[in-house]
Design a protein around this motif. Structure first.
Motif, PDB file in Angstrom:
ATOM      1  N   VAL A 187       1.432  -0.927  -0.069  1.00  0.00           N
ATOM      2  CA  VAL A 187       0.041  -0.162   0.447  1.00  0.00           C
ATOM      3  C   VAL A 187       1.026   1.447   0.084  1.00  0.00           C
ATOM      4  O   VAL A 187       1.604   1.810   1.016  1.00  0.00           O
ATOM      5  N   ALA A 188       0.929   1.968  -1.165  1.00  0.00           N
ATOM      6  CA  ALA A 188       1.774   2.928  -1.168  1.00  0.00           C
ATOM      7  C   ALA A 188       1.120   4.601  -1.245  1.00  0.00           C
ATOM      8  O   ALA A 188      -0.371   4.541  -0.775  1.00  0.00           O
ATOM      9  N   VAL A 189       1.381   5.039   0.271  1.00  0.00           N
ATOM     10  CA  VAL A 189       0.922   6.219   1.562  1.00  0.00           C
ATOM     11  C   VAL A 189       0.745   7.712   0.260  1.00  0.00           C
ATOM     12  O   VAL A 189       1.614   7.950   0.108  1.00  0.00           O
ATOM     13  N   ARG A 190      -0.482   7.964   0.114  1.00  0.00           N
ATOM     14  CA  ARG A 190      -0.586   8.848  -0.659  1.00  0.00           C
ATOM     15  C   ARG A 190      -1.120  10.502  -0.269  1.00  0.00           C
ATOM     16  O   ARG A 190      -2.509   9.776   1.008  1.00  0.00           O
ATOM     17  N   VAL A 191      -0.864  11.317   0.129  1.00  0.00           N
ATOM     18  CA  VAL A 191      -1.642  12.503   0.968  1.00  0.00           C
ATOM     19  C   VAL A 191      -2.391  13.867  -0.338  1.00  0.00           C
ATOM     20  O   VAL A 191      -1.362  14.129  -0.940  1.00  0.00           O
ATOM     21  N   VAL A 261      -4.057   9.180   2.058  1.00  0.00           N
ATOM     22  CA  VAL A 261      -4.487  10.121   3.542  1.00  0.00           C
ATOM     23  C   VAL A 261      -5.060  11.501   3.178  1.00  0.00           C
ATOM     24  O   VAL A 261      -4.095  12.240   2.585  1.00  0.00           O
ATOM     25  N   VAL A 262      -6.451  11.655   3.745  1.00  0.00           N
ATOM     26  CA  VAL A 262      -6.942  13.063   3.615  1.00  0.00           C
ATOM     27  C   VAL A 262      -6.779  14.074   4.291  1.00  0.00           C
ATOM     28  O   VAL A 262      -6.705  13.897   5.507  1.00  0.00           O
ATOM     29  N   VAL A 263      -5.968  15.741   4.308  1.00  0.00           N
ATOM     30  CA  VAL A 263      -5.842  16.712   5.254  1.00  0.00           C
ATOM     31  C   VAL A 263      -6.367  18.167   4.964  1.00  0.00           C
ATOM     32  O   VAL A 263      -6.298  17.410   3.278  1.00  0.00           O
ATOM     33  N   ARG A 264      -6.616  18.258   5.516  1.00  0.00           N
ATOM     34  CA  ARG A 264      -7.712  19.607   5.590  1.00  0.00           C
ATOM     35  C   ARG A 264      -7.822  20.618   6.057  1.00  0.00           C
ATOM     36  O   ARG A 264      -6.716  20.803   6.878  1.00  0.00           O
ATOM     37  N   ASP A 265      -7.719  21.904   5.289  1.00  0.00           N
ATOM     38  CA  ASP A 265      -6.617  23.142   6.277  1.00  0.00           C
ATOM     39  C   ASP A 265      -8.093  23.634   6.752  1.00  0.00           C
ATOM     40  O   ASP A 265      -8.952  22.985   7.034  1.00  0.00           O
TER      41      ASP A 265
END
Length: 265
Positions: A187-191, A261-265
């Protein structure tokens, strides 16, 4: 489960431990390949400074890296956990984890890729050095290809039957590309950064923030003792830990998966 990490360009400048013992490093069967790279690097750094700087991609204010490379065989060492000091490692906090109840998991599950050593464990004692995986090192050529040949057997065996959580950058991913059943367990982790623009939610790939987030993800897996067997179990575990994780469809049967992996402002 294995967590595959890149090194960091930022490194500690000195150690206080005994000189390098190649036989003590993770996967000691890599010793011949490591010796080849160290010998080639030493020869390069002992030659004309401008040539070495150009090959290694160093700037004028990084000339001290040449001496570190020349001293690598005899310099005092420190644990890889303390050697790598970049953003990912600041968030991961490996030194503290090695001195915590999670130490056993950290030793067993974390691998750091290196242009000089191929792959090391967090407790391996290393000297300071500077050598990127993207370098074409005379006479060996591209280090990615050199390590891909050397790592295929030993690392392929270590990875057998285990889920691979791949937090590496593209240059270091070139040194080991899982195939067959191992690829299906990778599993490659993409942000992705998510924000609202003009009433529309947009997502974009990020770079600097990605390092911090990958450090957070790796730390959470180690501290909480997550030992997923499948990509789906990994995503479910991270969601339970409060992360927004989404698994992209496989490009084809047996291919590595991408976990956003989703990060939010």
């Amino acid at each position: 489960m294995l967590v595959l990490l890149p090194p960091s360009e930022g490194k500690a400048g000195s150690g206080e431990g005994p000189r390098l013992d190649p036989g003590s490093l993770t996967l000691p069967e890599l010793a011949p390949a490591r010796e080849q790279v160290l010998a080639a690097l030493t020869e390069l750094c002992a030659g004309p400074e401008d040539v070495a700087m150009d090959v290694l991609g160093l700037t004028a204010n990084q000339a001290d890296a040449l001496k570190r490379n020349l001293d690598a065989a005899t310099a005092p060492t420190l644990r890889a956990a303390e050697l790598y000091t970049g953003v990912l490692y600041e968030r991961l906090g490996l030194p503290g984890l090695l001195d915590s109840p999670a130490a056993g998991r950290v030793r067993e599950r974390v691998l750091v890729f290196s242009g000089l050593w191929g792959v090391v464990g967090p407790a391996d004692r290393l000297p300071p050095y500077r050598l990127s995986m993207g370098v074409r090192l005379p006479p060996l050529g591209g280090l990615g290809a050199h390590w891909r040949r050397a790592l295929a057997g030993p690392l392929g065996g270590l990875a057998e039957g285990r889920l691979l959580v791949d937090c590496r950058s593209a240059a270091y991913a070139a040194a080991f590309r899982p195939t067959g059943a191992a690829a299906g367990r990778t599993v490659a982790v993409r942000v992705l950064r998510e924000r609202e623009v003009g009433g529309t939610v947009e997502r974009s790939v990020v770079s600097h923030m990605a390092k911090a987030t990958r450090g957070d993800i790796a730390r959470a897996l180690l501290v909480e003792g997550v030992d997923a067997d499948t990509p789906e179990e990994l995503v479910a575990a991270l969601r339970d830990l409060g992360h927004t994780a989404e698994l992209a469809p496989a490009a084809r049967a047996g291919a590595p998966r991408v976990m956003d992996v989703v990060v939010r402002d």
